[in-house]
Design a protein around this motif. Structure first.
Motif, PDB file in Angstrom:
ATOM      1  N   TYR A   5      51.432  38.032  44.034  1.00 24.79           N
ATOM      2  CA  TYR A   5      50.529  37.204  44.834  1.00 24.79           C
ATOM      3  C   TYR A   5      50.026  36.019  43.999  1.00 24.79           C
ATOM      4  O   TYR A   5      50.010  34.885  44.471  1.00 24.79           O
ATOM      5  N   GLU A  88      40.991  29.948  49.916  1.00 24.61           N
ATOM      6  CA  GLU A  88      39.630  30.470  49.975  1.00 24.61           C
ATOM      7  C   GLU A  88      39.427  31.347  48.744  1.00 24.61           C
ATOM      8  O   GLU A  88      40.323  32.084  48.351  1.00 24.61           O
ATOM      9  N   SER A  95      41.520  34.332  47.133  1.00 19.34           N
ATOM     10  CA  SER A  95      41.646  35.600  47.846  1.00 19.34           C
ATOM     11  C   SER A  95      42.447  35.452  49.138  1.00 19.34           C
ATOM     12  O   SER A  95      43.040  36.415  49.603  1.00 19.34           O
ATOM     13  N   ARG A  96      42.435  34.255  49.709  1.00 19.05           N
ATOM     14  CA  ARG A  96      43.169  34.011  50.945  1.00 19.05           C
ATOM     15  C   ARG A  96      43.796  32.626  50.880  1.00 19.05           C
ATOM     16  O   ARG A  96      43.214  31.700  50.342  1.00 19.05           O
ATOM     17  N   TRP A  97      44.972  32.537  51.475  1.00 17.15           N
ATOM     18  CA  TRP A  97      45.694  31.268  51.530  1.00 17.15           C
ATOM     19  C   TRP A  97      45.998  30.974  52.983  1.00 17.15           C
ATOM     20  O   TRP A  97      46.658  31.762  53.654  1.00 17.15           O
ATOM     21  N   ARG A  98      45.525  29.854  53.470  1.00  9.57           N
ATOM     22  CA  ARG A  98      45.857  29.385  54.818  1.00  9.57           C
ATOM     23  C   ARG A  98      47.186  28.643  54.680  1.00  9.57           C
ATOM     24  O   ARG A  98      47.223  27.435  54.498  1.00  9.57           O
ATOM     25  N   ILE A 107      46.989  33.276  57.807  1.00  7.24           N
ATOM     26  CA  ILE A 107      46.431  33.578  56.498  1.00  7.24           C
ATOM     27  C   ILE A 107      47.318  34.575  55.762  1.00  7.24           C
ATOM     28  O   ILE A 107      47.861  35.493  56.361  1.00  7.24           O
ATOM     29  N   ASP A 109      46.666  37.181  52.797  1.00  2.97           N
ATOM     30  CA  ASP A 109      45.599  37.855  52.055  1.00  2.97           C
ATOM     31  C   ASP A 109      46.187  39.169  51.562  1.00  2.97           C
ATOM     32  O   ASP A 109      46.623  39.984  52.372  1.00  2.97           O
ATOM     33  N   GLY A 115      49.700  41.568  52.438  1.00  2.00           N
ATOM     34  CA  GLY A 115      49.989  40.176  52.121  1.00  2.00           C
ATOM     35  C   GLY A 115      50.923  39.475  53.082  1.00  2.00           C
ATOM     36  O   GLY A 115      51.303  38.331  52.841  1.00  2.00           O
TER      37      GLY A 115
END
Length: 166
Positions: A5, A88, A95-98, A107, A109, A115
């Motif tokens: 990740y 984000e 922690s999060r990817w748009r 997203i 995450d 994931g």
């Protein structure tokens, strides 16, 4: 080759820097400086970054913007204003990817669906598969309690039409 990740986020940051206009040499310099300065092997996944398309910066311990590709030179906050809004943070870690852009509901995450890209916790591949097999957006919206426009974004994402999803 499988990526972790953190490696995936690092690649996404490099891509965002390139799209913003940065040269690969400058991105490398920034990564090397941030890795050493913050003692981390994944600085692009652990630091909140900003760019103006020329320089890459993050905040130091005094909340000053320091430019990584300029060996930590301090920057004016107004000069480097574009933040990587696709990411984000929880504390110091992405922690999060748009993945389809900052306004997209899609997203990634690692804590949700292992994931897999998702919309409101529902994997995008599942939405896409159900639409491919003839289910209506209205039925899916009822099943998942997700607005139709977000379901459509998931289908566009899975079919490779990201410009329609963003």
């Amino acid at each position: 080759m499988k990526l972790s990740y953190l490696q995936l986020i690092e690649l996404a940051v490099v891509s965002a820097c390139k799209v913003a206009g940065m040269k690969l040499r400058e991105i490398r310099l920034a990564r090397e400086f941030f890795a050493k300065e913050f003692k981390t092997s994944h600085p692009f996944a652990k630091l909140e970054l900003k760019t103006d398309g020329v320089d890459l910066a993050t905040r130091d311990c005094h909340s000053n913007l320091m430019i990584g590709n300029r060996s930590g030179q301090l920057a004016w906050n107004e000069v480097i204003g574009r933040q990587f809004r696709d990411f984000e943070y929880d504390g110091e870690l992405v922690s999060r990817w748009r993945v389809a852009g900052p306004d997209s509901p899609i997203i990634i995450d690692p804590g949700v669906r292992f994931g897999s890209p998702h919309v409101a916790g529902v994997p995008t591949y599942l939405i896409y598969d159900r639409v491919l097999h003839g289910e209506s957006y209205r039925d899916l919206a009822e099943d998942y309690e997700i607005p139709v426009d977000q379901l459509q974004a998931a289908v566009c994402f899975e079919s490779g039409h990201l410009s329609k999803a963003a």
